[in-house]
Design a protein around this motif. Sequence first.
Motif, short mmCIF file in Angstrom:
data_model
loop_
_atom_site.label_atom_id
_atom_site.label_comp_id
_atom_site.label_asym_id
_atom_site.label_seq_id
_atom_site.Cartn_x
_atom_site.Cartn_y
_atom_site.Cartn_z
N ALA B 56 0.83 -1.21 0.00
CA ALA B 56 0.00 0.00 0.00
C ALA B 56 0.87 1.26 0.00
N CYS B 57 1.93 1.25 0.81
CA CYS B 57 2.81 2.43 0.88
C CYS B 57 3.55 2.63 -0.43
N SER B 58 3.99 1.52 -1.04
CA SER B 58 4.70 1.62 -2.31
C SER B 58 3.80 2.23 -3.38
N CYS B 59 2.56 1.73 -3.49
CA CYS B 59 1.64 2.24 -4.52
C CYS B 59 1.29 3.71 -4.25
N GLY B 60 1.08 4.04 -2.96
CA GLY B 60 0.72 5.41 -2.61
C GLY B 60 1.84 6.40 -2.94
N GLY B 61 3.08 5.97 -2.72
CA GLY B 61 4.22 6.87 -2.95
C GLY B 61 4.70 6.90 -4.39
N SER B 205 17.34 5.93 -7.85
CA SER B 205 17.41 4.72 -7.03
C SER B 205 16.23 4.64 -6.07
N SER B 206 15.94 5.75 -5.36
CA SER B 206 14.84 5.76 -4.39
C SER B 206 13.51 5.54 -5.10
N PHE B 211 9.06 1.83 -6.46
CA PHE B 211 8.15 1.33 -7.50
C PHE B 211 8.14 -0.21 -7.49
N MET B 212 9.34 -0.80 -7.30
CA MET B 212 9.48 -2.26 -7.36
C MET B 212 8.97 -2.97 -6.12
N ILE B 213 9.03 -2.28 -4.97
CA ILE B 213 8.67 -2.92 -3.70
C ILE B 213 7.24 -3.47 -3.75
#
Lengths: 117, 289
Positions: B56-61, B205-206, B211-213
């Motif tokens: 959820a955090c990965s998609c949100g960010g 990199s960040s 994105f990949m997480i």
Amino acid sequence: MDVQTGHDTRIARMDAHLAQLLSAGTWLSCALIAAGLVCAVVADALHRDASAAVVGLLLMRSGLATVIALPVMRVAAMALMFARNRDLRFFAIALGVLAIIAAGLAIGIGWHSHVAG
Amino acid sequence: MSVSMALWLLLASLAASTLGGMLGMASGIFIVPLLTLFGHIDLRTAIGASIVSVIACSCGGAASYLRARLTNVRLAIVLEIATTAGALSGVLLSGWIPERVLFAIFAAVLVVSAYQMSRKRREVASAVDAEGGGHAKDGWLKSGLHATYPDTQVGAEVPYRIARLRLGMALMYGAGLISALLGIGSGVLKIPAMDSALRLPIKVSSATSNFMIGVTAAASAGIYFVRGEIATAIAGPVALGSVVGAAIGAKLLMKVSSESIRVLFVVVLVALAIQMGCSALGISLTGGA
């Protein structure tokens, strides 16, 4: 130069589409989880019948399923965009990622039915 | 579901995610210890809840990084072959690893994370020739991965090249495995993979790592979900609290000097490592069972 500019435009358009998908998906899943949480908590606080709590859990579960499905939909969307741009190398790689995820789910479902059976 | 438990889960994950977001970290590394050590929730249940919150955090960010054109989506999809394969291996392995060993691995990851956080990340992006042209020795795959990113300070597009792709993919396989085993984003392996092996600029990199997480975690979370191993009543509030916390943390990141809180985080990570290490040895410091 024109080829490079066209390439950059396609990548920028892909980035924008993916941003839209991920943003909308996150909002939808959070809304489902929040609605489910309110339902479940209110049902508990008011000692109402169990059906409200069940609806709450179902809403939360569908929110969690949306969260998990969202990155997979993102990979599928990338595969489609690579195919439309005739970028066959990356189309094949995106299909490879989807195949690994599908293999994992198949193993998970097989394991679950084995345990349940 | 009790009101107090739901509120505790929501606030605990919100706090963990705000703190993680302030340093640009995924919150799983704080959420799992918080749920197990203070919430006395079973480790595997905590891992299941945490892995969903990581997605959820990965998609949100990811959306803001994509709009800023910092994410290299082609490189991401190539590395995701390695991270999802690693995640699949991690899930298969997790059933064979005793809980105490998982606690010990978690403690080790916390120690390495504390060490990484105590050192400042250095820019090691590989030099690009003046024309930014491709090298003849680049294979069919690597030649499509070099890209540019907009540098707001310079006010221009900065080209960068991808180095040591095979080493990067090997490290990413390990990152996927650790992510699935422990329910974390696994920055501990992604940072060396992105910075030292692939030599990406830190901003790229960040963004690409974030994105990949999501996909990496979805590969394992999907399996845990169909197996019925994700507890809805726990994972729901944790995911919601994490997304809100990550958004607050990202806003604070712009305002607070990360240097000023870096030392605090090293101390917190070491303290959590000691507690998780004690759990591995069967010693409880927080009064749990």
